[in-house]
Design a protein around this motif. Structure first.
Motif, PDB file in Angstrom:
ATOM      1  N   UNK A  26       0.837  -1.201   0.000  1.00 57.51           N
ATOM      2  CA  UNK A  26       0.000   0.000   0.000  1.00 57.51           C
ATOM      3  C   UNK A  26       0.873   1.253   0.000  1.00 57.51           C
ATOM      4  N   UNK A  27       1.962   1.222   0.750  1.00 59.34           N
ATOM      5  CA  UNK A  27       2.859   2.377   0.807  1.00 59.34           C
ATOM      6  C   UNK A  27       3.545   2.612  -0.528  1.00 59.34           C
ATOM      7  N   UNK A  87     -10.158  -4.693   5.168  1.00 57.08           N
ATOM      8  CA  UNK A  87      -9.277  -4.576   6.327  1.00 57.08           C
ATOM      9  C   UNK A  87      -7.941  -3.967   5.956  1.00 57.08           C
ATOM     10  N   UNK A  88      -7.727  -3.618   4.671  1.00 58.83           N
ATOM     11  CA  UNK A  88      -6.513  -2.943   4.259  1.00 58.83           C
ATOM     12  C   UNK A  88      -5.323  -3.858   4.026  1.00 58.83           C
ATOM     13  N   UNK A  89      -5.537  -5.169   3.977  1.00 57.83           N
ATOM     14  CA  UNK A  89      -4.395  -6.059   3.777  1.00 57.83           C
ATOM     15  C   UNK A  89      -3.967  -6.159   2.320  1.00 57.83           C
ATOM     16  N   UNK A  90      -4.805  -5.655   1.396  1.00 56.32           N
ATOM     17  CA  UNK A  90      -4.434  -5.658  -0.018  1.00 56.32           C
ATOM     18  C   UNK A  90      -4.600  -6.993  -0.693  1.00 56.32           C
ATOM     19  N   UNK A  91      -5.012  -8.003   0.020  1.00 51.11           N
ATOM     20  CA  UNK A  91      -5.200  -9.325  -0.576  1.00 51.11           C
ATOM     21  C   UNK A  91      -3.873 -10.002  -0.848  1.00 51.11           C
ATOM     22  N   UNK A  92      -3.939 -11.185  -1.377  1.00 49.99           N
ATOM     23  CA  UNK A  92      -2.712 -11.900  -1.730  1.00 49.99           C
ATOM     24  C   UNK A  92      -2.767 -12.243  -3.197  1.00 49.99           C
ATOM     25  N   UNK A  93      -1.687 -11.961  -3.886  1.00 52.52           N
ATOM     26  CA  UNK A  93      -1.655 -12.232  -5.326  1.00 52.52           C
ATOM     27  C   UNK A  93      -0.518 -13.184  -5.642  1.00 52.52           C
TER      28      UNK A  93
END
Length: 97
Positions: free
Chosen positions: A8-9, A91-97
């Motif tokens: 995210x950063x 929740x802001x975790x960005x998911x997993x790719x």
């Protein structure tokens, strides 16, 4: 303690850097319209090209600002339209790719 989200950063920094670069390009194009010396015979063609470039910069800035807002600030969305409700949160975790 919550884990620091590097993804995210990095996305926020990329969007912010892109916005700064596009803003600098728009300022430079506007400066060229106002201050750059050019022959009168080429003025109309040059203004047309610079105007088209400024429209492109504004469109890209809109995309950058939308992406930045979605990346950084968008945590919860809710809407109500004609009696129908919609809400979503992350929740802001960005998911997993």
């Amino acid at each position: 303690m919550r884990d620091f989200n590097w993804r995210r950063t990095v996305l926020a920094l990329v969007f912010a850097g892109s916005g700064l670069a596009l803003t600098a390009l728009a300022v430079w194009l506007a400066w060229n319209v106002l201050n750059a010396p050019w022959p009168a015979a080429l003025a109309a063609a040059r203004l047309r090209i610079i105007g088209a470039a400024l429209y492109a910069v504004l469109a890209l800035l809109g995309l950058v600002l939308t992406g930045l807002a979605m990346t950084v600030a968008l945590r919860q969305v809710s809407a109500r339209f004609m009696g129908a409700d919609f809400s979503a949160s992350g929740n802001g975790d960005g998911g997993s790719a």
